[in-house]
Scaffold this motif. Structure first.
Motif, PDB file in Angstrom:
ATOM      1  N   ASP A  83      28.135  66.672 -11.408  1.00 30.24           N
ATOM      2  CA  ASP A  83      29.081  67.707 -10.960  1.00 30.24           C
ATOM      3  C   ASP A  83      30.362  67.094 -10.409  1.00 30.24           C
ATOM      4  OD1 ASP A  83      27.199  69.594 -11.666  1.00 30.24           O
ATOM      5  OD2 ASP A  83      26.353  69.748  -9.650  1.00 30.24           O
ATOM      6  N   TYR A  84      30.233  65.945  -9.729  1.00 29.37           N
ATOM      7  CA  TYR A  84      31.411  65.315  -9.143  1.00 29.37           C
ATOM      8  C   TYR A  84      32.366  64.803 -10.219  1.00 29.37           C
ATOM      9  CZ  TYR A  84      34.339  62.020  -6.618  1.00 29.37           C
ATOM     10  OH  TYR A  84      35.427  61.343  -6.108  1.00 29.37           O
ATOM     11  N   VAL A  85      31.832  64.102 -11.213  1.00 24.85           N
ATOM     12  CA  VAL A  85      32.716  63.526 -12.236  1.00 24.85           C
ATOM     13  C   VAL A  85      33.355  64.610 -13.091  1.00 24.85           C
ATOM     14  CG1 VAL A  85      31.468  61.336 -12.291  1.00 24.85           C
ATOM     15  CG2 VAL A  85      30.808  63.160 -13.874  1.00 24.85           C
ATOM     16  N   GLN A  86      32.628  65.712 -13.297  1.00 23.35           N
ATOM     17  CA  GLN A  86      33.205  66.804 -14.080  1.00 23.35           C
ATOM     18  C   GLN A  86      34.269  67.565 -13.292  1.00 23.35           C
ATOM     19  OE1 GLN A  86      30.049  69.284 -15.592  1.00 23.35           O
ATOM     20  NE2 GLN A  86      29.253  67.699 -16.950  1.00 23.35           N
ATOM     21  N   ALA A  87      34.117  67.580 -11.970  1.00 20.19           N
ATOM     22  CA  ALA A  87      35.092  68.276 -11.131  1.00 20.19           C
ATOM     23  C   ALA A  87      36.319  67.420 -10.808  1.00 20.19           C
ATOM     24  CB  ALA A  87      34.433  68.730  -9.823  1.00 20.19           C
ATOM     25  N   ASN A  88      36.256  66.129 -11.134  1.00 20.86           N
ATOM     26  CA  ASN A  88      37.374  65.225 -10.838  1.00 20.86           C
ATOM     27  C   ASN A  88      37.774  64.459 -12.105  1.00 20.86           C
ATOM     28  OD1 ASN A  88      37.624  65.140  -7.613  1.00 20.86           O
ATOM     29  ND2 ASN A  88      35.466  65.279  -8.166  1.00 20.86           N
ATOM     30  N   PRO A  89      38.455  65.124 -13.027  1.00 22.89           N
ATOM     31  CA  PRO A  89      38.843  64.462 -14.288  1.00 22.89           C
ATOM     32  C   PRO A  89      39.852  63.342 -14.095  1.00 22.89           C
ATOM     33  CG  PRO A  89      39.904  66.613 -14.093  1.00 22.89           C
ATOM     34  CD  PRO A  89      38.920  66.524 -12.971  1.00 22.89           C
ATOM     35  N   GLY A  90      40.466  63.275 -12.906  1.00 27.08           N
ATOM     36  CA  GLY A  90      41.413  62.196 -12.656  1.00 27.08           C
ATOM     37  C   GLY A  90      40.774  60.818 -12.782  1.00 27.08           C
ATOM     38  N   TRP A  91      39.497  60.702 -12.379  1.00 20.38           N
ATOM     39  CA  TRP A  91      38.795  59.428 -12.517  1.00 20.38           C
ATOM     40  C   TRP A  91      38.627  59.044 -13.980  1.00 20.38           C
ATOM     41  CZ3 TRP A  91      38.563  56.295  -8.673  1.00 20.38           C
ATOM     42  CH2 TRP A  91      38.476  56.771  -7.359  1.00 20.38           C
ATOM     43  N   TYR A  92      38.478  60.054 -14.838  1.00 18.54           N
ATOM     44  CA  TYR A  92      38.345  59.788 -16.272  1.00 18.54           C
ATOM     45  C   TYR A  92      39.613  59.138 -16.814  1.00 18.54           C
ATOM     46  CZ  TYR A  92      38.034  60.679 -21.295  1.00 18.54           C
ATOM     47  OH  TYR A  92      38.035  60.538 -22.661  1.00 18.54           O
ATOM     48  N   TRP A  93      40.779  59.717 -16.463  1.00 15.58           N
ATOM     49  CA  TRP A  93      42.038  59.182 -16.974  1.00 15.58           C
ATOM     50  C   TRP A  93      42.348  57.829 -16.355  1.00 15.58           C
ATOM     51  CZ3 TRP A  93      43.286  61.241 -21.254  1.00 15.58           C
ATOM     52  CH2 TRP A  93      43.016  62.595 -21.504  1.00 15.58           C
ATOM     53  N   ALA A  94      41.951  57.635 -15.105  1.00 15.69           N
ATOM     54  CA  ALA A  94      42.134  56.316 -14.488  1.00 15.69           C
ATOM     55  C   ALA A  94      41.277  55.265 -15.185  1.00 15.69           C
ATOM     56  CB  ALA A  94      41.780  56.389 -12.999  1.00 15.69           C
ATOM     57  N   SER A  95      40.042  55.636 -15.501  1.00 18.23           N
ATOM     58  CA  SER A  95      39.154  54.711 -16.214  1.00 18.23           C
ATOM     59  C   SER A  95      39.682  54.411 -17.607  1.00 18.23           C
ATOM     60  CB  SER A  95      37.737  55.304 -16.309  1.00 18.23           C
ATOM     61  OG  SER A  95      37.180  55.467 -15.031  1.00 18.23           O
ATOM     62  N   TYR A  96      40.260  55.436 -18.238  1.00 17.01           N
ATOM     63  CA  TYR A  96      40.820  55.228 -19.577  1.00 17.01           C
ATOM     64  C   TYR A  96      41.994  54.251 -19.526  1.00 17.01           C
ATOM     65  CZ  TYR A  96      42.156  56.310 -24.362  1.00 17.01           C
ATOM     66  OH  TYR A  96      42.440  56.215 -25.705  1.00 17.01           O
ATOM     67  N   ALA A  97      42.831  54.370 -18.512  1.00 15.05           N
ATOM     68  CA  ALA A  97      43.966  53.446 -18.360  1.00 15.05           C
ATOM     69  C   ALA A  97      43.479  52.022 -18.118  1.00 15.05           C
ATOM     70  CB  ALA A  97      44.856  53.905 -17.210  1.00 15.05           C
ATOM     71  N   VAL A  98      42.443  51.870 -17.269  1.00 18.63           N
ATOM     72  CA  VAL A  98      41.887  50.541 -17.004  1.00 18.63           C
ATOM     73  C   VAL A  98      41.263  49.971 -18.272  1.00 18.63           C
ATOM     74  CG1 VAL A  98      40.100  49.296 -15.728  1.00 18.63           C
ATOM     75  CG2 VAL A  98      41.500  51.003 -14.560  1.00 18.63           C
ATOM     76  N   PHE A  99      40.526  50.811 -19.009  1.00 18.31           N
ATOM     77  CA  PHE A  99      39.922  50.381 -20.266  1.00 18.31           C
ATOM     78  C   PHE A  99      40.982  49.881 -21.239  1.00 18.31           C
ATOM     79  CE2 PHE A  99      39.690  52.339 -24.545  1.00 18.31           C
ATOM     80  CZ  PHE A  99      38.841  51.425 -25.163  1.00 18.31           C
ATOM     81  N   PHE A 100      42.047  50.643 -21.389  1.00 22.23           N
ATOM     82  CA  PHE A 100      43.090  50.290 -22.352  1.00 22.23           C
ATOM     83  C   PHE A 100      43.797  49.000 -21.958  1.00 22.23           C
ATOM     84  CE2 PHE A 100      47.219  50.987 -24.550  1.00 22.23           C
ATOM     85  CZ  PHE A 100      46.730  51.149 -25.834  1.00 22.23           C
ATOM     86  N   ALA A 101      44.099  48.855 -20.654  1.00 24.11           N
ATOM     87  CA  ALA A 101      44.808  47.662 -20.176  1.00 24.11           C
ATOM     88  C   ALA A 101      43.948  46.406 -20.324  1.00 24.11           C
ATOM     89  CB  ALA A 101      45.220  47.853 -18.725  1.00 24.11           C
ATOM     90  N   THR A 102      42.681  46.496 -19.947  1.00 19.53           N
ATOM     91  CA  THR A 102      41.807  45.320 -20.049  1.00 19.53           C
ATOM     92  C   THR A 102      41.500  44.976 -21.503  1.00 19.53           C
ATOM     93  OG1 THR A 102      39.900  46.802 -19.691  1.00 19.53           O
ATOM     94  CG2 THR A 102      40.732  45.573 -17.793  1.00 19.53           C
ATOM     95  N   TYR A 103      41.383  45.999 -22.352  1.00 22.81           N
ATOM     96  CA  TYR A 103      41.132  45.726 -23.767  1.00 22.81           C
ATOM     97  C   TYR A 103      42.310  44.988 -24.398  1.00 22.81           C
ATOM     98  CZ  TYR A 103      40.412  46.288 -28.742  1.00 22.81           C
ATOM     99  OH  TYR A 103      40.279  46.041 -30.086  1.00 22.81           O
ATOM    100  N   LEU A 104      43.526  45.456 -24.133  1.00 26.95           N
ATOM    101  CA  LEU A 104      44.708  44.794 -24.686  1.00 26.95           C
ATOM    102  C   LEU A 104      44.818  43.361 -24.169  1.00 26.95           C
ATOM    103  CD1 LEU A 104      47.481  47.562 -24.627  1.00 26.95           C
ATOM    104  CD2 LEU A 104      46.194  46.694 -26.589  1.00 26.95           C
ATOM    105  N   THR A 105      44.491  43.160 -22.893  1.00 34.48           N
ATOM    106  CA  THR A 105      44.561  41.808 -22.319  1.00 34.48           C
ATOM    107  C   THR A 105      43.572  40.873 -22.991  1.00 34.48           C
ATOM    108  OG1 THR A 105      45.226  42.737 -20.180  1.00 34.48           O
ATOM    109  CG2 THR A 105      44.392  40.468 -20.199  1.00 34.48           C
ATOM    110  N   LEU A 106      42.328  41.345 -23.156  1.00 35.49           N
ATOM    111  CA  LEU A 106      41.297  40.503 -23.756  1.00 35.49           C
ATOM    112  C   LEU A 106      41.523  40.289 -25.249  1.00 35.49           C
ATOM    113  CD1 LEU A 106      38.154  41.925 -21.938  1.00 35.49           C
ATOM    114  CD2 LEU A 106      39.076  39.612 -21.713  1.00 35.49           C
TER     115      LEU A 106
END
Length: 267
Positions: A83-106
């Motif tokens: 319920d918490y993660v579904q009610a706070n989609p901001g964490w999803y977009w933050a995780s997506y940004a971290v995923f994209f940045a670390t993937y490009l770096t690696l």
């Protein structure tokens, strides 16, 4: 595909082994500067180096998958977390940004990818962000369908891995075909994203999911054979982080496409 080409070792498997004089090189030992290409090509003729490299890749991959499985289970079975993660989609977009940045770096920077401990730190951050994205996606689906898709993914990936090690067919020589399929998947996703706000077309969504699962299953075979060293293209033994990264992403994408295909939304 251009990113992957930058870490390939191009070697004809029918070429005779390189002549070697003097002491044999060890995988963990150093090698003279300016002889990296010689070391890389010769190393694939050393069975010990190949086994160590493959064992490193799959050890890292196993840890990544266990972490991801734990996060998916937490987000699926624990209602307060779900319920918490579904009610706070901001964490999803933050995780997506971290995923994209670390993937490009690696993927693009050989320095951080090859140097300990930065390679493991970046890979850990990448894995946690990808696990969060996968867990949040799974939280919107019925628990039974998530378990079903996990089982299907495990069977498909295990079968493809065994087949890739045993078959004489060289998937690494099919880069052009894989690129065309990837572009087809990309533009199909764009069209689907444009149509979705206006009208949901179930059969079109199912076709896209089937295409995506098929494309990344082929990529799994391709990336698996890059580890073997006896195909047209292969990875340098230094690129164990890159090898684990690619195979991990293939498996996660296969799971998410199966989830879209077979998953049932929570009521």
């Amino acid at each position: 595909m251009a990113i992957r080409d930058s870490v390939f070792v191009y070697r004809n498997p029918h070429d005779p082994p390189l002549a070697h004089t003097g002491n044999s090189s060890s995988y963990d030992g150093g090698y003279p500067s300016g002889h990296h290409e010689l070391f890389t090509i010769y190393s694939w003729d050393d069975q010990k180096v190949r086994r160590v490299f493959i064992r490193k890749v799959y050890t890292i991959l196993l840890i990544q998958l266990l972490v991801t499985l734990g996060v998916v289970a937490l987000f699926t079975f624990c209602d307060p977390v779900k319920d918490y993660v579904q009610a706070n989609p901001g964490w999803y977009w933050a995780s997506y940004a971290v995923f994209f940045a670390t993937y490009l770096t690696l993927a693009c920077c050989s320095g951080p990818r090859r140097h300990f401990p930065w390679n493991l730190i970046l890979l850990t951050i990448f894995t946690l962000s990808m696990a969060y994205l996968t867990g949040m996606l799974s939280s919107y689906y019925n628990t039974t369908s998530v378990l079903l898709c996990l089982g299907i993914t495990a069977l498909v990936c295990l079968s493809v891995t065994i087949f890739s090690f045993q078959t004489k067919f060289d998937f690494t020589s099919c880069q052009g075909v894989l690129f065309v399929l990837l572009m087809t998947l990309f533009f199909s996703g764009l069209i689907l994203a444009i149509l979705l706000p206006f009208q949901y077309v179930p059969w079109l969504h199912a076709v896209y999911a089937v295409l995506g699962a098929g494309v990344f299953t082929l990529f799994l075979a391709f990336d698996t054979q890059l580890l073997m060293g006896n195909r047209r293209h292969s990875l340098s033994p230094e690129e164990y982080i890159f090898g684990a990264l690619n195979i991990y992403l293939d498996i996660i994408y296969i799971f998410t496409f199966f989830l879209q295909l077979f998953g049932t939304n929570r009521e």
